[in-house]
Enzyme design. Structure first.
Site, PDB file in Angstrom:
ATOM      1  CE1 TYR A   1      64.843  44.063  74.282  1.00 37.05           C
ATOM      2  CE2 TYR A   1      64.060  42.778  72.423  1.00 37.05           C
ATOM      3  CZ  TYR A   1      64.206  44.001  73.054  1.00 37.05           C
ATOM      4  OH  TYR A   1      63.700  45.130  72.465  1.00 37.05           O
TER       5      TYR A   1
ATOM      6  CG  LEU B   1      58.222  43.307  86.134  1.00 36.42           C
ATOM      7  CD1 LEU B   1      58.478  43.046  87.628  1.00 36.42           C
ATOM      8  CD2 LEU B   1      56.902  42.657  85.731  1.00 36.42           C
TER       9      LEU B   1
ATOM     10  CD  GLU C   1      57.755  37.887  71.628  1.00 40.11           C
ATOM     11  OE1 GLU C   1      58.663  38.702  71.449  1.00 40.11           O
ATOM     12  OE2 GLU C   1      56.734  38.143  72.309  1.00 40.11           O
TER      13      GLU C   1
ATOM     14  CD  GLN D   1      63.666  41.674  79.163  1.00 42.71           C
ATOM     15  OE1 GLN D   1      63.731  42.488  78.258  1.00 42.71           O
ATOM     16  NE2 GLN D   1      64.721  41.011  79.608  1.00 42.71           N
TER      17      GLN D   1
ATOM     18  NE  ARG E   1      61.294  38.448  70.340  1.00 45.41           N
ATOM     19  CZ  ARG E   1      60.950  38.880  69.132  1.00 45.41           C
ATOM     20  NH1 ARG E   1      61.883  39.100  68.216  1.00 45.41           N
ATOM     21  NH2 ARG E   1      59.679  39.091  68.821  1.00 45.41           N
TER      22      ARG E   1
ATOM     23  CG  ASP F   1      58.890  39.011  78.546  1.00 44.52           C
ATOM     24  OD1 ASP F   1      57.983  39.850  78.592  1.00 44.52           O
ATOM     25  OD2 ASP F   1      59.272  38.502  77.484  1.00 44.52           O
TER      26      ASP F   1
END
Length: 470
Positions: A81, A19, A208, A37, A153, A21
């Site tokens: 993502y 696991l 990010e 994720q 992203r 984000d």
């Protein structure tokens, strides 16, 4: 030794696999949805990375539904993502939209920064958060500004009161400077880049997980800068997570200035915190959940032989303080897991059953220390609050973690959530937070509390994660 002792009771974790984000956080018709994720086949090489899905009606009892979004189209071959959720429509037409990044690495001799990568932004619509519609590609490499690398992203999308849609994308430019792209849309489908947000001084090579947070009419930009090891407050870590307060009256939809790098504030001073995401629930609170892990770290994520790796933080309620600092407090629903209250006596050795507890210490006077199993210390002295693994704890129980500190003039209260292999520390009403993984081996938890503390209480916590183990 069985590794089941490290499974958690109130931190979202995978039934098996990897696991990271948190994604697509929302509450829809009373149900909290936490996507994340997920690689259920981890540690198998090349395990696909998509979105896992957990739900709850009360933020403490969770059910995990396995893999929800799989990287099963050509525009996400190497991973579905991170992304977000947006509520759309009204009445019978109300539904959810999920925006996320599809990642593709072309085979060949590429650096995957300037060449060889495709980063598409995708959309899935859902009537309820469970049933997912067809995937739709909204943006590809050619839609980003020419000064961007192929690292673009993590969309965060919201809708203004006038119906205008806005999107933030984390990006890295051709000069290796982190930034955020701001895009607008009339319908949430066709998007146009309208501006780029840069810091006023170099501040990492990539930003990010951008997020827009509004508290009491004040707007903040949250992001995760990469390339920060040279900053003393980064504790040598390449990647950090924090926020910038925008000037009074400013919003990200119109902000066109260089953002002051010196205004950046860490969300969490601990060892294991990254990629936080916020959402506003139906009751109006703003909640934050982060990943209790790091992309790159000089210590281990977990001991060997685990069939799962990592967890998320507890839901944290955000409030703006008078000086602009964002305080974080565990969602009060967690009190619903309180079971037996156990004695917690200052200047003595307290033996608690197991390692799933809520410790609350108030009325603290300098100096102060709290030690768990003689392995993990929380110490206030000489103007600093420190989270420290002892020599034996750092080598094994902490899997290489050592010490983290934060300057603080005084300490009034500390709340410590201990959940088998996760610890979160909230100090001074949540103005200062530390999160770390910890892998204790004892059957009891020894708490040593030193200092003048008029109020010290401890509760054994129940298990709200039973549904994740099925």
């Amino acid at each position: 030794m069985t590794t089941d002792r490290w499974r958690m009771g109130f931190h979202i974790m995978p039934p098996t696999g990897w696991l990271n984000d948190p994604n697509g956080l929302c509450q829809f018709h009373g149900i909290y949805h936490v996507f994340h994720q997920y690689s259920p086949d981890w540690p198998a090489p090349g395990a696909p990375r998509g979105w896992g899905h957990a739900t709850s009606r009360d933020l403490i009892n969770w059910e995990h539904h396995g893999m929800a979004i799989r990287p099963d189209t050509p525009d996400e071959a190497q991973g579905s993502y991170s992304g977000c959720a947006v509520r759309v429509g009204t009445g019978a037409d109300e539904h959810l939209r999920f925006y996320y990044t599809g990642n593709v690495k072309e085979p060949g001799d590429f650096d995957y920064i300037h060449t060889g990568r495709r980063a598409a932004q995708l959309l899935i619509e859902s009537p309820d958060g469970f049933e997912l519609g067809e995937k739709r590609v909204l943006l590809r490499n050619e839609d980003y500004p020419a000064n961007c690398t192929l690292h673009v992203r993590d969309p965060k999308v919201w809708v203004d009161a006038d119906g205008t849609w806005w999107m933030l994308l984390g990006a890295r430019d051709v000069d290796d400077c982190g930034m955020v792209l701001v895009l607008s849309s009339a319908d949430g489908i066709a998007w146009t880049v309208v501006r780029e947000i840069y810091p006023c001084a170099p501040f990492g090579f990539m930003w990010e997980c951008p997020d827009r947070i509004e508290l009491d009419g004040h707007v903040y930009l949250s992001c995760c800068p990469q390339g920060m090891a040279a900053f003393p407050w980064a504790s040598g870590m390449r990647d950090v997570a924090g926020y910038f307060p925008l000037p009074e009256g400013a919003d990200l939809s119109t902000f066109d200035q260089a953002i002051p790098a010196e205004s950046f504030r860490l969300w969490d001073h601990g060892f294991d915190f990254y990629a936080p995401q916020t959402f506003t629930e139906e009751q109006g609170r703003t909640l934050l959940i982060g990943w209790m892990g790091m992309p790159e770290a000089p210590y281990e994520s977990a001991p060997d032989n685990l069939s799962w790796c990592h967890c998320l933080t507890v839901p944290r309620v955000l409030t703006r303080q008078a000086d602009g600092v964002i305080a974080q407090a565990p969602a009060p629903e967690l009190d619903g897991l309180h079971e037996q209250e156990e004695a917690l006596v200052a200047n003595d050795m307290n033996v608690l059953s197991g390692h799933r507890h809520d410790l609350v210490i108030e009325g603290i006077d300098d100096p102060f220390s709290l030690t768990l199993d003689d392995e993990l210390e929380i110490v206030f002295e000489d103007g600093s609050l420190t989270l420290r693994f002892t020599a034996r704890g750092a080598a094994s129980i902490g899997a290489g973690r050592t010490e983290r500190s934060c300057a603080v003039e005084n300490l009034s209260d500390v709340r410590v959530l201990v959940d088998s292999s996760a610890v979160e520390v909230f100090a001074n009403g949540g103005r200062i937070v530390f999160a770390t993984r910890w892998f204790p081996c004892a059957d009891t938890c020894i708490v040593r509390l030193v200092g003048s503390t008029p109020s010290a209480r401890a509760w054994r916590m129940g298990d709200g994660m039973r549904g994740t183990y099925a």
